[in-house]
Design a protein around this motif. Sequence first.
Motif, PDB file in Angstrom:
ATOM      1  N   PHE A   1      -1.305  -3.273  -3.221  1.00  0.00           N
ATOM      2  CA  PHE A   1      -0.569  -2.945  -4.441  1.00  0.00           C
ATOM      3  C   PHE A   1      -0.420  -1.447  -4.673  1.00  0.00           C
ATOM      4  N   ARG A   2      -0.632  -0.657  -3.633  1.00  0.00           N
ATOM      5  CA  ARG A   2      -0.494   0.774  -3.819  1.00  0.00           C
ATOM      6  C   ARG A   2       0.967   1.214  -3.866  1.00  0.00           C
ATOM      7  N   SER A   3       1.872   0.374  -3.308  1.00  0.00           N
ATOM      8  CA  SER A   3       3.300   0.703  -3.335  1.00  0.00           C
ATOM      9  C   SER A   3       4.108  -0.583  -3.260  1.00  0.00           C
ATOM     10  N   LYS A   4       5.392  -0.468  -3.549  1.00  0.00           N
ATOM     11  CA  LYS A   4       6.278  -1.617  -3.504  1.00  0.00           C
ATOM     12  C   LYS A   4       6.424  -2.136  -2.087  1.00  0.00           C
ATOM     13  N   GLU A   5       6.514  -1.223  -1.119  1.00  0.00           N
ATOM     14  CA  GLU A   5       6.672  -1.635   0.277  1.00  0.00           C
ATOM     15  C   GLU A   5       5.429  -2.371   0.776  1.00  0.00           C
TER      16      GLU A   5
ATOM     17  N   PHE B   1       3.352  -4.085  -1.068  1.00  0.00           N
ATOM     18  CA  PHE B   1       3.322  -5.402  -1.698  1.00  0.00           C
ATOM     19  C   PHE B   1       4.291  -6.360  -1.009  1.00  0.00           C
ATOM     20  N   GLN B   2       5.491  -5.886  -0.666  1.00  0.00           N
ATOM     21  CA  GLN B   2       6.463  -6.729   0.034  1.00  0.00           C
ATOM     22  C   GLN B   2       5.937  -7.151   1.404  1.00  0.00           C
ATOM     23  N   ALA B   3       5.294  -6.218   2.104  1.00  0.00           N
ATOM     24  CA  ALA B   3       4.719  -6.568   3.406  1.00  0.00           C
ATOM     25  C   ALA B   3       3.614  -7.616   3.249  1.00  0.00           C
ATOM     26  N   TRP B   4       2.811  -7.503   2.192  1.00  0.00           N
ATOM     27  CA  TRP B   4       1.753  -8.480   1.944  1.00  0.00           C
ATOM     28  C   TRP B   4       2.334  -9.854   1.641  1.00  0.00           C
ATOM     29  N   VAL B   5       3.437  -9.893   0.874  1.00  0.00           N
ATOM     30  CA  VAL B   5       4.083 -11.168   0.557  1.00  0.00           C
ATOM     31  C   VAL B   5       4.619 -11.816   1.821  1.00  0.00           C
ATOM     32  N   TRP B   6       5.272 -11.035   2.689  1.00  0.00           N
ATOM     33  CA  TRP B   6       5.824 -11.603   3.917  1.00  0.00           C
ATOM     34  C   TRP B   6       4.723 -12.093   4.850  1.00  0.00           C
ATOM     35  N   GLN B   7       3.553 -11.457   4.796  1.00  0.00           N
ATOM     36  CA  GLN B   7       2.446 -11.918   5.635  1.00  0.00           C
ATOM     37  C   GLN B   7       1.955 -13.295   5.223  1.00  0.00           C
ATOM     38  N   HIS B   8       2.124 -13.645   3.953  1.00  0.00           N
ATOM     39  CA  HIS B   8       1.624 -14.918   3.443  1.00  0.00           C
ATOM     40  C   HIS B   8       2.686 -16.005   3.418  1.00  0.00           C
ATOM     41  N   VAL B   9       3.873 -15.716   3.925  1.00  0.00           N
ATOM     42  CA  VAL B   9       4.883 -16.763   4.063  1.00  0.00           C
ATOM     43  C   VAL B   9       4.481 -17.657   5.238  1.00  0.00           C
ATOM     44  N   PRO B  10       4.302 -18.950   5.016  1.00  0.00           N
ATOM     45  CA  PRO B  10       3.822 -19.819   6.106  1.00  0.00           C
ATOM     46  C   PRO B  10       4.850 -19.944   7.216  1.00  0.00           C
ATOM     47  N   ASP B  11       4.394 -19.698   8.442  1.00  0.00           N
ATOM     48  CA  ASP B  11       5.279 -19.842   9.603  1.00  0.00           C
ATOM     49  C   ASP B  11       4.674 -20.742  10.669  1.00  0.00           C
TER      50      ASP B  11
END
Length: 266
Positions: free
Chosen positions: A201-205, A207-217
């Motif tokens: 949560f230190r930056s928007k980028e 946070f977005q990278a963290w969200v994409w890491q948790h998208v189930p694949d």
Amino acid sequence: MLWGAGTAMGEIPPYFLSYKAASAGRRNEMYEGLQEALQSSTGKRPSIVTRIVAAMQAWMMRIIQQHGFFGILVLASWPNAAFDLCGICCGAFLMPFWEFFGATLIGKGVFKVSGQALFFVALFRQASRSAILALIGKLLPSRLPFGLSKADSAPPAELLTGFVDNQIAKFQARVTAKAAEHRAVTRWWWQRRVDKFAAHFRSKEAFQAWVWQHVPDTVAEVWGWLLFVLITIFAVSCINTLAQSHKVWLMEEEKQREKADKVKSQ
């Protein structure tokens, strides 16, 4: 087996509430709701999903009534997402506790757990997985029907083998990476969580990278999220059931007090 025994114990609350309501002669909200759902499925133009669910519910109730202990044992011996209905029906039928719980414990703690363990061992073992996929490949057609496969596409058996191998390789790689990360770090788990939270949560980028890491694949991750959703729905339904039962009890207590007051006034 402990996991299976725990899931069997989780079936006690629906049975207990339904049994107490039936033995006391009170209205059983859970069982009446099940009966209403079955009756509404016979109305005009029910959907396909409604008909399938209603047919499954009617089949389970018939199995319980006709076969008792062995019927519950069969229903508990495979991953049955609608098994909560068994507890509700057994309680409404005033089935003895140990007959219900014994069959549920043996089915979930012995047969279902053993079957699932054998399935995943065979799936993750290279030799058995190759044999299973080879057998499935012989049963599959060389091309997908209805023009779903292109002229230069691989056969369905080859696509299935590649998909399964890819999913297992992803799962094993992530487990290995997490294990290596856990062994390399000596700090307390809550300190690592705080560091990860601050980094994400230190930056928007970030946070977005963290969200994409948790998208189930992978299938395992999708299944985990599906179980989380199902458990959440089940927890909410349990809370609603308890609240409805408590409301009915309060209403009955209020009616009894009103009757007692009328008798005293006369």
